[in-house]
Structures are given as C-alpha cells and as structure tokens.
Scaffold this motif. Structure first.
Motif, mmCIF file in Angstrom:
data_model
loop_
_atom_site.group_PDB
_atom_site.id
_atom_site.type_symbol
_atom_site.label_atom_id
_atom_site.label_comp_id
_atom_site.label_asym_id
_atom_site.label_seq_id
_atom_site.Cartn_x
_atom_site.Cartn_y
_atom_site.Cartn_z
ATOM 1 N N ASP A 388 -8.702 -12.770 -34.180
ATOM 2 C CA ASP A 388 -9.087 -14.234 -33.816
ATOM 3 C C ASP A 388 -7.999 -14.908 -32.987
ATOM 4 O O ASP A 388 -8.348 -15.910 -32.505
ATOM 5 C CB ASP A 388 -9.422 -15.036 -35.334
ATOM 6 N N VAL A 389 -6.812 -14.949 -33.587
ATOM 7 C CA VAL A 389 -5.681 -15.625 -32.922
ATOM 8 C C VAL A 389 -5.238 -14.834 -31.773
ATOM 9 O O VAL A 389 -4.689 -15.672 -30.810
ATOM 10 C CB VAL A 389 -4.299 -15.689 -33.808
ATOM 11 N N GLY A 390 -5.362 -13.567 -31.438
ATOM 12 C CA GLY A 390 -5.014 -13.023 -30.216
ATOM 13 C C GLY A 390 -3.637 -12.517 -30.338
ATOM 14 O O GLY A 390 -3.080 -12.430 -29.331
ATOM 15 N N THR A 391 -3.203 -12.115 -31.409
ATOM 16 C CA THR A 391 -1.904 -11.356 -31.960
ATOM 17 C C THR A 391 -1.960 -10.216 -32.262
ATOM 18 O O THR A 391 -3.244 -9.537 -32.643
ATOM 19 C CB THR A 391 -1.158 -12.424 -32.823
ATOM 20 N N TRP A 392 -0.810 -9.497 -32.366
ATOM 21 C CA TRP A 392 -0.948 -8.136 -32.431
ATOM 22 C C TRP A 392 -0.745 -7.791 -34.153
ATOM 23 O O TRP A 392 0.293 -7.997 -34.533
ATOM 24 C CB TRP A 392 0.074 -7.196 -31.441
ATOM 25 N N PRO A 393 -1.332 -7.020 -34.714
ATOM 26 C CA PRO A 393 -1.383 -6.629 -36.055
ATOM 27 C C PRO A 393 -0.437 -5.475 -35.882
ATOM 28 O O PRO A 393 -0.894 -4.398 -36.007
ATOM 29 C CB PRO A 393 -2.744 -6.233 -36.553
ATOM 30 N N GLY A 394 1.033 -5.718 -36.191
ATOM 31 C CA GLY A 394 1.877 -4.808 -35.795
ATOM 32 C C GLY A 394 2.169 -3.547 -36.813
ATOM 33 O O GLY A 394 2.790 -2.670 -36.399
ATOM 34 N N GLY A 395 1.577 -3.682 -38.041
ATOM 35 C CA GLY A 395 2.074 -2.767 -38.722
ATOM 36 C C GLY A 395 1.649 -3.081 -40.285
ATOM 37 O O GLY A 395 1.085 -4.024 -40.612
ATOM 38 N N VAL A 396 2.084 -1.824 -41.065
ATOM 39 C CA VAL A 396 1.739 -2.199 -42.669
ATOM 40 C C VAL A 396 3.057 -1.686 -43.195
ATOM 41 O O VAL A 396 3.682 -0.770 -42.894
ATOM 42 C CB VAL A 396 0.561 -1.515 -43.180
ATOM 43 N N HIS A 397 3.125 -2.396 -44.348
ATOM 44 C CA HIS A 397 4.234 -2.243 -45.301
ATOM 45 C C HIS A 397 3.769 -1.915 -46.854
ATOM 46 O O HIS A 397 3.074 -2.590 -47.411
ATOM 47 C CB HIS A 397 5.246 -3.414 -45.479
ATOM 48 N N ILE A 398 4.036 -0.452 -47.339
ATOM 49 C CA ILE A 398 3.062 -0.184 -48.691
ATOM 50 C C ILE A 398 4.157 0.538 -49.725
ATOM 51 O O ILE A 398 5.323 1.049 -49.002
ATOM 52 C CB ILE A 398 2.084 0.403 -48.449
ATOM 53 N N GLU A 399 3.846 0.386 -50.754
ATOM 54 C CA GLU A 399 4.655 1.109 -51.848
ATOM 55 C C GLU A 399 3.843 2.403 -52.055
ATOM 56 O O GLU A 399 2.699 2.321 -52.591
ATOM 57 C CB GLU A 399 4.691 0.373 -53.005
ATOM 58 N N PHE A 400 4.260 3.468 -52.119
ATOM 59 C CA PHE A 400 3.700 4.884 -52.374
ATOM 60 C C PHE A 400 4.823 5.715 -52.855
ATOM 61 O O PHE A 400 5.888 5.670 -53.018
ATOM 62 C CB PHE A 400 2.973 5.497 -51.208
ATOM 63 N N THR A 401 4.004 6.748 -53.383
ATOM 64 C CA THR A 401 4.977 7.967 -53.954
ATOM 65 C C THR A 401 4.162 9.298 -53.518
ATOM 66 O O THR A 401 3.024 9.313 -53.391
ATOM 67 C CB THR A 401 5.096 8.022 -55.296
ATOM 68 N N GLY A 402 4.923 10.415 -53.456
ATOM 69 C CA GLY A 402 4.293 11.653 -52.755
ATOM 70 C C GLY A 402 3.810 12.094 -54.282
ATOM 71 O O GLY A 402 3.083 13.372 -53.927
ATOM 72 N N GLU A 403 3.863 11.964 -55.230
ATOM 73 C CA GLU A 403 3.416 12.364 -56.483
ATOM 74 C C GLU A 403 1.971 12.060 -56.895
ATOM 75 O O GLU A 403 1.512 11.006 -56.184
ATOM 76 C CB GLU A 403 4.272 11.875 -57.696
ATOM 77 N N ASP A 404 1.324 12.739 -57.920
ATOM 78 C CA ASP A 404 -0.048 12.358 -58.076
ATOM 79 C C ASP A 404 0.086 11.544 -59.435
ATOM 80 O O ASP A 404 -0.581 11.884 -60.437
ATOM 81 C CB ASP A 404 -0.635 13.841 -58.412
#
Ligand code: PEP
Ligand code: CO
Length: 451
Positions: A388-404
C-alpha cells in the motif's frame, strides 16, 4: 563512509543509562573478564561485516530478501554438532524455498554463535512457587531455578566467547566445505520434516532445482566452476545487549581504522533498549557493523526517525535494519505511518518483520506459546502495508529450531495445545519447529509472488 562519531569510544556507553544489565556481584571479577576478552582474537573480520552491509544494501533497493532466524536464546547445554547442523539445514531449506519462489537472492543471517543474553520485562519470575531473579541467558547465569544459580557470573562471558567461536567455526566449515552445496538440496530435508506436507512440497521444489541444474549443465554451463553454487554465506547476529561483553570485542579494523564490534557480523538493539539516550543506542551508533533495531507497538514515527538519524546519519544503505514486531492485530494500523515517515525522510533501511515477539500468548495452564496463524497474519499484514505504501518488504526475522519441538501452536501439521508439553524445550520464547519453519517459508514465498 564511517558512522563513528568523532568523540565515540567503545566505553562511551558507561556514561549513559544502561537498561537490562545483570547485577554483577563482583566488580573486580568483572574487570578481569573484560581484560581477558579484550586480549582474545575477534570472532569476525570487519571485511565480512562490510560484505554483509553490501548485501543488505541490495535489500534496501528491493533486489534481495533478508532471512534472519535462529534461537530465541542459545543454550550452553545444547552445544553440539547436530544442533548446529540441524539449524543450518532449516535455514538452507527456507532460503532455497524463498530464493526459488521469489527468484531473488536471500541474505541469510543466523541468530547464532552469540545469542546468549536476554532482556526481560520483569526482574523476577516465579518458578514452582519460588520467586527468583528472571533468567537472562547462559552468558549471565544458569537457568536452574535456585537463587544461587541465578547469581550473575562474569566467567560465563568467556564461555560464551568460546561457544560463539566454535559454533562459527562449524558454520564456516559447513557453508564453505560442501554441505551447503546446491547439489545437496535434497539432503537438507530431515525425515520428520520430509513426511509432512511442507516436506513433500519441498521434495518437489528440490527436484525442480536439480532439473534446473542439469539443464544448465546440458547447455554447457560449467557448474563445477561456479563457486556460488557450492558455497554460501551465513552471517552471524545477536542482540547487542550485554555491553560488558560487546565493549571488549569491539576493535579497530586494521584496513580502515574504524571501529567494529567483532562479536558478530550484525548486532541488533532490542525493543526494551532502544531509548535514544540510552547506552545501547549510544554504543551501536559508534560501530560500523550493519545493525538492527526492534520496533515495537509503542514506537512513534518520531521515535523511528530519530533512531534513523542517530544510527545512520550518513544514510548508508545496508547500515540499518528496522525489525518491526507490532502484533497481528496492530500491524495494519501501526506499520503504514512508520513506512511513510521513513520513506519521506529518504532513509535507506531494510524493513524486516519479526512476527514472533508481539504475538506471544499464554495457554490456560500458563504455557508461553505463539500461534502459527497469528505469526502468518502479522507477516501478511507486513506485506500488505508495504504494497500500500510502495516500500519493499525486505525480510523476516523469526525464532526457530532444527528440532521437532512442540512450542508454537498450529502449522500445516498442527501442534495442538494439549501437545505443547511433549517437547517444550526452549529456554526462553517458543520457537517454530523445522516443519513449521518450512511451511512459513512456502507461505512467505507465495506472499512475495502475489502481493
Ligand atoms: C528477541 O528478539 O528475542 C527479543 C527479546 O525481542 P524484542 O526486543 O523485540 O522483544
Ligand atoms: Co525471543
């Protein structure tokens, strides 16, 4: 261009109010640890931080996407090759999905090799009916629920340094030594992931990548001699919270004569410590690494602009990443004015979405969790606001682990509330498991294509 202010020194923060610092009981022991850290080699080279800055500059221009991900807090107990390898696999899988889906380079930054300290909202917490000092990360004290264990011990900063060093060493070995080779794209899928809907979808994508590689070979492209197919850069980052740790690892770069915080490639300022006149902003204003700032729901446009001016006065593209964590219910209302204000001031920033930290809920039995749908709703709101604003959604920052693990609710193969206690292993905030992370990557890739 240097960002360092003329009067800045690594110790300048000492004259400023420093929030969220541990109560170190013994000044002499602390001073001794600082001296020893000062004598140890840097963990990263300033030239690497500059390479990351260049990659992030591409993100500010809308030519690349940032994936910043890892543990909420790394553990001193979980310091094993499999733990590091499994996290890297998920990061590589997510990045393959995003790169293929969006046909853009993905800048990969781990919350890894130094993410050992936590800011806390309250100074104490109650464990089994006993009130204790809140857990602030293994670099400060043990997580054991006794008053003795929660006393801050500066020796732990030395251990954090060595764990950071050996984690980074293995990451470099994996990413430069063949493990991250694109021809290994199938091998990053683990059994417990491969059987899930996201895992099956990944297998199809990995087949397509393999076909694309075979096609290139068939038309005569010499893949063996293309280093970008065989090696990747995975950069390190953590919250620059414990200033007694960051200060002695801040060094003058021999090539440029400028200050770099050599504990990681990128450092960020948390939502609780982004006070413009506080020690954390004062400290990171002076180092030349790329830096991030978390932007929570209380931040006004004026606050954000003041942070941009203070942390990136020369408007260097890639220097500043604004990581918004506003909440699924707030993002539509709160994000667009911030985007407009920064765009109008012509500040080149990377906008990243942290959909984790403002979507924390407690179950009826008091377990801290996050719902996958709320996480996706914030990411979607982030993409819509940028469109809507015309800017670039540059990325995501998340918390994860490789475990199940079973820490966050929902996802394509839903984790249910009654399953949360099956494998709830986090030391701090609930993390997405490997399946949920891959599922998220597919959905983000779809958003990138459709919005
Ligand atoms: C974090 O990233 O783990 C964290 C504490 O985030 P925030 O500062 O956004 O609350
Ligand atoms: Co967290």
């Amino acid at each position: 261009m240097a960002v360092t202010e003329p009067s800045w020194a690594p110790s300048s923060w000492r004259g400023l109010p420093a929030a969220q610092q541990p109560d170190w009981p013994d000044d002499a022991a602390l001073a001794d640890v600082r001296e020893r850290l000062r004598a140890l080699p840097p963990l990263v080279f300033a030239g690497e931080a500059r390479s990351l800055l260049d990659s992030l500059a591409e993100v500010t221009e809308g030519r690349a996407f940032l994936l910043q991900a890892g543990d909420c807090v790394e553990s001193f107990r979980d310091h094993t090759a499999p733990a590091i390898r499994e996290k890297l696999k998920v990061l590589l899988q997510m990045s393959a999905v995003l790169t293929f889906g969006a046909t853009l380079p993905v800048v990969k930054v781990g919350r890894i090799a130094g993410q050992f300290a936590k800011p806390r909202t309250s100074a104490t917490e109650v464990v089994d009916g006993v009130e204790l000092p809140s857990f602030r990360g293994h670099t400060v004290h043990s997580d054991e629920p006794t008053p003795e264990a929660r006393v801050a011990d500066p020796e732990r900063m030395i251990q954090a340094y060595y764990q950071g060093a050996s984690t980074l060493n293995l990451l470099r070995a994996f990413t430069k030594g063949g493990f991250a080779d694109l021809t290994q794209v199938h091998n990053w899928n683990r059994e417990f992931v491969a059987a899930s809907p996201a895992g099956r979808r990944y297998e199809i994508l990995a087949d397509e990548i393999e076909r694309a590689l075979r096609f290139m070979e068939a038309v005569g492209i010499d893949l063996a001699n293309m280093p970008t197919l065989h090696e990747v850069n995975v950069w390190t980052s953590h919250e620059g919270l414990l200033l007694d740790y960051e200060e002695p690892l801040t060094r003058v770069d021999s090539l440029t004569g400028r200050w770099y915080d050599c504990s990681a490639h990128m450092l960020w300022i948390g939502d609780r410590t982004r006070d413009l006149d506080g020690a954390h902003v004062g400290f990171l204003a002076g180092v030349n690494n790329p830096i991030g700032v978390k932007i929570g729901p209380t931040a006004t446009s004026a606050d954000v602009l003041a942070l941009c001016e203070r942390l990136n006065p020369d408007r260097i593209p890639g220097r500043l990443t604004l990581i918004t964590r506003l909440g699924a219910g707030n993002v539509h209302e709160l994000l667009p004015p911030l985007l407009r204000a920064v765009a109008e001031a012509e500040h080149p920033v990377v906008w990243a979405c942290d959909p984790m930290h403002a979507n924390l809920v407690r179950t009826a039995t008091g377990v801290k969790t996050r719902h996958f749908d709320a996480i996706m709703a914030e990411i979607e709101g982030f993409f819509v606001a940028h469109r809507d604003v015309g800017t670039w959604p540059g990325g995501v920052h998340i918390e994860f682990t490789g475990e199940d693990v079973t820490e966050c609710l929902g996802g394509a193969e839903a984790v249910l509330e009654e399953q949360l206690d099956q494998r709830y292993l986090t030391l701090c905030d609930p993390r997405l498991n490997a399946r949920q992370s891959l599922d998220l990557a597919f959905r983000v890739a779809e958003l990138m294509r459709s919005i």
